[in-house]
Design a protein around this motif. Sequence first.
Motif, PDB file in Angstrom:
ATOM      1  N   ASP A   1       0.326  -1.049   7.056  1.00  0.00           N
ATOM      2  CA  ASP A   1       0.897  -0.687   5.877  1.00  0.00           C
ATOM      3  C   ASP A   1       2.157  -1.786   5.686  1.00  0.00           C
ATOM      4  N   ARG A   2       3.108  -1.849   6.604  1.00  0.00           N
ATOM      5  CA  ARG A   2       4.339  -2.605   6.488  1.00  0.00           C
ATOM      6  C   ARG A   2       3.842  -4.197   6.008  1.00  0.00           C
ATOM      7  N   VAL A   3       2.718  -4.641   6.427  1.00  0.00           N
ATOM      8  CA  VAL A   3       2.270  -5.849   5.927  1.00  0.00           C
ATOM      9  C   VAL A   3       1.854  -5.825   4.456  1.00  0.00           C
ATOM     10  N   LEU A   4       0.971  -4.746   4.347  1.00  0.00           N
ATOM     11  CA  LEU A   4       0.509  -4.499   2.800  1.00  0.00           C
ATOM     12  C   LEU A   4       1.929  -4.484   1.814  1.00  0.00           C
ATOM     13  N   ASP A   5       2.741  -3.647   2.261  1.00  0.00           N
ATOM     14  CA  ASP A   5       3.990  -3.513   1.482  1.00  0.00           C
ATOM     15  C   ASP A   5       4.571  -4.748   1.356  1.00  0.00           C
ATOM     16  N   ALA A   6       4.873  -5.482   2.186  1.00  0.00           N
ATOM     17  CA  ALA A   6       5.737  -6.525   2.170  1.00  0.00           C
ATOM     18  C   ALA A   6       4.886  -7.787   1.263  1.00  0.00           C
ATOM     19  N   VAL A   7       3.473  -7.844   1.221  1.00  0.00           N
ATOM     20  CA  VAL A   7       2.832  -8.752   0.380  1.00  0.00           C
ATOM     21  C   VAL A   7       2.894  -8.224  -1.097  1.00  0.00           C
ATOM     22  N   ALA A   8       2.966  -6.828  -1.226  1.00  0.00           N
ATOM     23  CA  ALA A   8       2.844  -6.471  -2.595  1.00  0.00           C
ATOM     24  C   ALA A   8       4.364  -6.734  -3.240  1.00  0.00           C
ATOM     25  N   ARG A   9       5.621  -6.434  -2.372  1.00  0.00           N
ATOM     26  CA  ARG A   9       6.734  -6.871  -2.905  1.00  0.00           C
ATOM     27  C   ARG A   9       6.908  -8.412  -3.147  1.00  0.00           C
ATOM     28  N   ALA A  10       6.410  -9.319  -2.273  1.00  0.00           N
ATOM     29  CA  ALA A  10       6.538 -10.624  -2.837  1.00  0.00           C
ATOM     30  C   ALA A  10       5.695 -11.069  -3.900  1.00  0.00           C
TER      31      ALA A  10
ATOM     32  N   VAL B   1       0.197  -4.485  -8.615  1.00  0.00           N
ATOM     33  CA  VAL B   1       0.531  -5.689  -9.441  1.00  0.00           C
ATOM     34  C   VAL B   1      -0.522  -6.110 -10.524  1.00  0.00           C
ATOM     35  N   CYS B   2      -1.424  -5.185 -10.421  1.00  0.00           N
ATOM     36  CA  CYS B   2      -2.503  -5.768 -11.590  1.00  0.00           C
ATOM     37  C   CYS B   2      -2.522  -4.614 -12.482  1.00  0.00           C
ATOM     38  N   ARG B   3      -2.706  -4.932 -14.080  1.00  0.00           N
ATOM     39  CA  ARG B   3      -2.691  -3.742 -14.970  1.00  0.00           C
ATOM     40  C   ARG B   3      -3.880  -3.234 -15.326  1.00  0.00           C
ATOM     41  N   GLU B   4      -5.019  -4.117 -15.279  1.00  0.00           N
ATOM     42  CA  GLU B   4      -6.273  -3.881 -15.821  1.00  0.00           C
ATOM     43  C   GLU B   4      -7.332  -3.155 -14.947  1.00  0.00           C
ATOM     44  N   SER B   5      -7.534  -4.034 -13.963  1.00  0.00           N
ATOM     45  CA  SER B   5      -8.739  -3.689 -13.014  1.00  0.00           C
ATOM     46  C   SER B   5      -8.733  -4.332 -11.616  1.00  0.00           C
TER      47      SER B   5
END
Length: 254
Positions: free
Chosen positions: A40-49, A76-80
């Motif tokens: 999860d910490r990798v996923l969170d870091a990527v999302a923040r970047a 980070v995605c609005r539609e799909s």
Amino acid sequence: MFSPEGPTLRELAVQALSSVERGYDLLAPKFDHTPYRTPDRVLDAVARALEPMGPFAAGLDLCCGTGAGAGVLARVCRESVTGADFSAGMLRVARERTPPRGPAVSWVRADARALPFGPAFDLVVSFGAFGHFLPRELPGLFRQVRSVLRPGGCFAFPVAAPPRPGSAAYWTLLGFDTAMRVRNALWRPPFVMYYRTFRLGDVGRELARAGFRADLHALPEFGRRPDGSPRVRLVVARASLRPPRQPAAGRVNS
């Protein structure tokens, strides 16, 4: 390495002697309790970047497994959000965990080397899947990703720095890769999972040939090595606005 809810040694042995697809079908119910799932910490870091680079409209999680990366795209995605994987078992688990809120989520069974999409996405991410592709498959894989991105779209994935030669991590990875090569020399069908074949220099060259301009972004959450280089980086490759060219050499900009 494995929690009590994870696979038994016998289950792992059966999976390792199967094809990649069948192995993951068998592993799927317990996959999230193994070290193979992206932390999860990798996923969170990527999302923040990625957040400052967005928002994006439509996102694709390539080789999505049980869908952990879909949570990054949902931020980070609005539609799909679309998850694609060739393991029906992994997709079955992903469908059971689809969040009820956020952008629309769909799951598609597909081989990353022959994606059934047109240029429908603004962002493609992938986590921990590249060891399942031989180096000679990278050009075709990156061309497939380029083909499903809209002009200016983004292909992003984290890459950890290779372990120091002689370190415990170095010998662990070397031993694992050696064991897999021996297994594949003696047993069919092959199970391709090599952790040491995805080299950043090769990746940069093939991304450029596929029509991307790639940059590296340090993920500060993981600190730096003694030489000052980041322990984990995010490769962010932008699809060019023009058709892919075939340069003599490519590079990843740092």
